[in-house]
Design a protein around this motif. Sequence first.
Motif, PDB file in Angstrom:
ATOM      1  N   PRO A  71       0.882  -1.297   0.057  1.00  0.00           N
ATOM      2  CA  PRO A  71      -0.001  -0.079   0.028  1.00  0.00           C
ATOM      3  C   PRO A  71       0.901   1.220   0.019  1.00  0.00           C
ATOM      4  CG  PRO A  71       0.157  -0.927   2.184  1.00  0.00           C
ATOM      5  CD  PRO A  71       0.964  -1.787   1.396  1.00  0.00           C
ATOM      6  N   VAL A  72       0.538   1.937  -0.711  1.00  0.00           N
ATOM      7  CA  VAL A  72       1.529   3.537  -0.979  1.00  0.00           C
ATOM      8  C   VAL A  72       0.514   4.644  -0.947  1.00  0.00           C
ATOM      9  CG1 VAL A  72       3.467   2.174  -2.413  1.00  0.00           C
ATOM     10  CG2 VAL A  72       1.601   3.319  -3.561  1.00  0.00           C
ATOM     11  N   THR A  73       1.172   5.683  -0.629  1.00  0.00           N
ATOM     12  CA  THR A  73       0.275   7.064  -0.845  1.00  0.00           C
ATOM     13  C   THR A  73       1.002   7.846  -1.809  1.00  0.00           C
ATOM     14  OG1 THR A  73      -0.109   7.328   1.568  1.00  0.00           O
ATOM     15  CG2 THR A  73      -0.341   9.246   0.343  1.00  0.00           C
ATOM     16  N   VAL A  74       0.435   8.298  -2.979  1.00  0.00           N
ATOM     17  CA  VAL A  74       0.910   9.142  -4.136  1.00  0.00           C
ATOM     18  C   VAL A  74       1.039  10.733  -3.853  1.00  0.00           C
ATOM     19  CG1 VAL A  74       0.767   9.772  -6.507  1.00  0.00           C
ATOM     20  CG2 VAL A  74      -0.080   7.454  -5.388  1.00  0.00           C
ATOM     21  N   LEU A  75       2.256  11.243  -3.803  1.00  0.00           N
ATOM     22  CA  LEU A  75       2.399  12.613  -3.498  1.00  0.00           C
ATOM     23  C   LEU A  75       3.096  13.087  -4.956  1.00  0.00           C
ATOM     24  CD1 LEU A  75       4.578  12.351  -0.125  1.00  0.00           C
ATOM     25  CD2 LEU A  75       2.143  12.606  -0.374  1.00  0.00           C
ATOM     26  N   GLN A  76       2.432  14.272  -5.039  1.00  0.00           N
ATOM     27  CA  GLN A  76       2.693  14.967  -6.385  1.00  0.00           C
ATOM     28  C   GLN A  76       3.197  16.366  -6.163  1.00  0.00           C
ATOM     29  OE1 GLN A  76      -0.518  15.542  -9.201  1.00  0.00           O
ATOM     30  NE2 GLN A  76       0.861  15.396 -11.078  1.00  0.00           N
ATOM     31  N   LEU A  77       4.324  16.697  -6.939  1.00  0.00           N
ATOM     32  CA  LEU A  77       4.909  18.129  -6.719  1.00  0.00           C
ATOM     33  C   LEU A  77       4.189  19.030  -7.975  1.00  0.00           C
ATOM     34  CD1 LEU A  77       6.903  16.324  -5.405  1.00  0.00           C
ATOM     35  CD2 LEU A  77       8.808  17.929  -6.333  1.00  0.00           C
ATOM     36  N   GLU A  78       3.970  20.067  -7.482  1.00  0.00           N
ATOM     37  CA  GLU A  78       3.350  21.277  -8.491  1.00  0.00           C
ATOM     38  C   GLU A  78       3.977  22.611  -8.489  1.00  0.00           C
ATOM     39  OE1 GLU A  78      -1.596  20.442  -8.189  1.00  0.00           O
ATOM     40  OE2 GLU A  78      -0.794  21.935  -7.313  1.00  0.00           O
ATOM     41  N   SER A 104       2.484  25.174  -6.000  1.00  0.00           N
ATOM     42  CA  SER A 104       1.105  25.379  -6.660  1.00  0.00           C
ATOM     43  C   SER A 104       0.924  26.792  -7.060  1.00  0.00           C
ATOM     44  CB  SER A 104       0.052  24.873  -5.692  1.00  0.00           C
ATOM     45  OG  SER A 104       0.184  23.747  -5.312  1.00  0.00           O
ATOM     46  N   ASP A 105       0.974  26.938  -8.269  1.00  0.00           N
ATOM     47  CA  ASP A 105       0.972  28.390  -8.774  1.00  0.00           C
ATOM     48  C   ASP A 105      -0.581  29.007  -8.699  1.00  0.00           C
ATOM     49  OD1 ASP A 105       3.453  28.207  -9.744  1.00  0.00           O
ATOM     50  OD2 ASP A 105       2.823  27.659 -11.879  1.00  0.00           O
TER      51      ASP A 105
END
Length: 316
Positions: A71-78, A104-105
């Motif tokens: 099980p993993v958590t997805v983190l995204q850079l903006e 985050s623009d």
Amino acid sequence: MLGHWALAPRPRQLLSQCRQFSTTRIAWARTVNPSTSATSAKWTPNSIRTGLIARKRGMTAIWDDHGARVPVTVLQLENCQVTKNIVHVRPDRTEYHAVQLGASDRPKRTTTHQMRGHFRKARVKPKYIVKEFPVTPDAHVPVGTTLSAIHFVPGQFVDVIADSIGKGFQGTMKRWNFKGLRASHGVSVSHRSAGATGQHQDPGRVWPGKKMAGRLGGERTTVQNLPVVRVDTSLDLIFVKGAVPGVDDAHVLVRDAKKKMLCLANANQAKGLYESVLPKGVDDLPFPAGTKEMVQSLPPVIEAPSKRSSPFIPRE
């Protein structure tokens, strides 16, 4: 006595000198040469890198080399960019170093005039969130640098900081894991009650810190030592094993794990265990940071090998 006071510098002069010294240090940190910092800098066990600001996209599952479900958590850079390098001289002459990041623009019309000038000075677009990460003096990143998910190497450990999900006003059984009262005999409509909370006539009050019903969640929480399983450089995704606090699409702060990365590296370095300074399978860390320029020479998806034996093979 009057002559000594006349020769001594005025407090206002001392304050201006301190401000000038601090401004000079900040300007020096802001004008770090990108070419020299990217090529000559090398990570050491005494180095503390900057973290990242990411968004929690939710949880999913992946399968490792042995076919075991993880099980993993997805983190995204903006568009996480460096907005400032901070160097502050404390009254005891020690220095505080930090890297300020924005992510985050956001539209310019919804940004305050003060923050518009701050982002204009850094030559980046306005951001929704701005945070700073304490670093060592050798870990400053040039202003305007865009950071990538490759900043964290698959196989290393990270700490994730975020605001936990608010649960509202909850009772003692949910908030403090109390057992509750008896469910059958001897209790009348008080099965989930906390029970007695007071004392006798002496002290005649409830002690401060008593575990009682109250508001649960909605506070700053740090989850430590989460392993990085996979990194997607094309979409700026970081897959960490386990749960991360906060709701979906909330901003989280990700940094190198203090216990399993920094403290353990210093301890193994002092013992002479140079092969155990970094976790197994990790040769080096991008220093001072993992940038967009590094992504061009790397595959789009990098996955850490499984650190355990196959769970489907019987043990002898």
